[in-house]
Design an enzyme around this catalytic site. Structure first.
Site, PDB file in Angstrom:
ATOM      1  N   LEU A  38       7.514 -21.935 -19.496  1.00  0.00           N
ATOM      2  CA  LEU A  38       7.058 -21.093 -18.393  1.00  0.00           C
ATOM      3  C   LEU A  38       8.229 -20.612 -17.536  1.00  0.00           C
ATOM      4  O   LEU A  38       9.160 -21.369 -17.278  1.00  0.00           O
ATOM      5  CB  LEU A  38       6.094 -21.919 -17.531  1.00  0.00           C
ATOM      6  CG  LEU A  38       5.566 -21.198 -16.296  1.00  0.00           C
ATOM      7  CD1 LEU A  38       4.067 -21.147 -16.365  1.00  0.00           C
ATOM      8  CD2 LEU A  38       6.027 -21.903 -15.048  1.00  0.00           C
ATOM      9  N   HIS A  39       8.173 -19.369 -17.110  1.00  0.00           N
ATOM     10  CA  HIS A  39       9.157 -18.829 -16.175  1.00  0.00           C
ATOM     11  C   HIS A  39       8.525 -17.648 -15.445  1.00  0.00           C
ATOM     12  O   HIS A  39       7.780 -16.875 -16.025  1.00  0.00           O
ATOM     13  CB  HIS A  39      10.450 -18.415 -16.882  1.00  0.00           C
ATOM     14  CG  HIS A  39      10.251 -17.476 -18.039  1.00  0.00           C
ATOM     15  ND1 HIS A  39       9.756 -17.904 -19.266  1.00  0.00           N
ATOM     16  CD2 HIS A  39      10.468 -16.154 -18.146  1.00  0.00           C
ATOM     17  CE1 HIS A  39       9.703 -16.861 -20.081  1.00  0.00           C
ATOM     18  NE2 HIS A  39      10.116 -15.789 -19.423  1.00  0.00           N
ATOM     19  N   GLN A  40       8.809 -17.559 -14.164  1.00  0.00           N
ATOM     20  CA  GLN A  40       8.256 -16.491 -13.334  1.00  0.00           C
ATOM     21  C   GLN A  40       9.349 -15.467 -13.037  1.00  0.00           C
ATOM     22  O   GLN A  40      10.419 -15.818 -12.560  1.00  0.00           O
ATOM     23  CB  GLN A  40       7.707 -17.048 -12.029  1.00  0.00           C
ATOM     24  CG  GLN A  40       7.165 -15.957 -11.113  1.00  0.00           C
ATOM     25  CD  GLN A  40       6.110 -16.465 -10.189  1.00  0.00           C
ATOM     26  OE1 GLN A  40       4.944 -16.426 -10.517  1.00  0.00           O
ATOM     27  NE2 GLN A  40       6.522 -16.964  -9.039  1.00  0.00           N
TER      28      GLN A  40
END
Length: 173
Positions: free
Chosen positions: A132-134
């Site tokens: 996950l990465h924003q």
């Protein structure tokens, strides 16, 4: 002229044919196992020089292939794919680091807007969807100019290392 040439080009779009990709789309070819780049960065490995700030459970890193100068990603240290699988502490820190990223980019670059978001899963556009990465992408009116539209080339007016230095120096301690 072949019978295919007679079909014409009704939509006017150029086509880049990549039939070798069908094996990947069908799941017949595994991705090379080089390990997760976000995990390597979390542990100080290759490309960790792009890290702008390290928190307790997450870090902020420049995108190696930015849409615009200052394009950051907020990444949990732990290898987790789904937002719902983050711990309460990770969720809080990802949110706080995202807020900090917005403040720092505003201070350093004065963008007119932002795109902030997650691409959960490969079908949603997540090229590294297993970790996950924003994304935090600064935007300016006209930042997609004729070079992007006509030449499929993104012009970035600042070196990645210079962007990293500016953001890192402005990050709250």
């Amino acid at each position: 002229m072949t019978h295919l040439d007679e079909l014409g080009d009704p939509d006017g779009l150029e086509r880049l044919w990549t039939p070798y990709r069908m094996a990947y789309v069908r799941g017949e070819v595994a991705e090379p196992d080089e390990g997760c780049p976000f995990c390597r960065m979390a542990n100080g490995g290759p490309q960790s020089e792009l890290v702008v700030h390290r928190g307790t459970t997450a870090y902020v890193v420049l995108n190696l292939y930015p849409y615009n100068p200052g394009h950051l990603m907020v990444v949990p240290d732990r290898h987790v794919a789904d937002y719902g699988d983050l711990s309460e502490a990770e969720t809080l820190e990802v949110a706080e680091l995202t807020k900090d990223a917005l403040r720092v980019i505003r201070e350093v670059s004065a963008p007119q807007g932002f795109n902030v978001g997650l691409n959960l899963g490969g079908a949603a556009g997540g090229s590294l969807s297993q970790h996950l990465h924003q994304h935090v992408v600064p935007r300016w009116s006209g930042d997609a100019n004729f070079m992007t539209v006509l030449a499929a080339t993104k012009v970035l007016p600042q070196l990645l290392t210079d962007t990293r230095d500016l953001l890192s120096q402005a990050w709250p301690t």
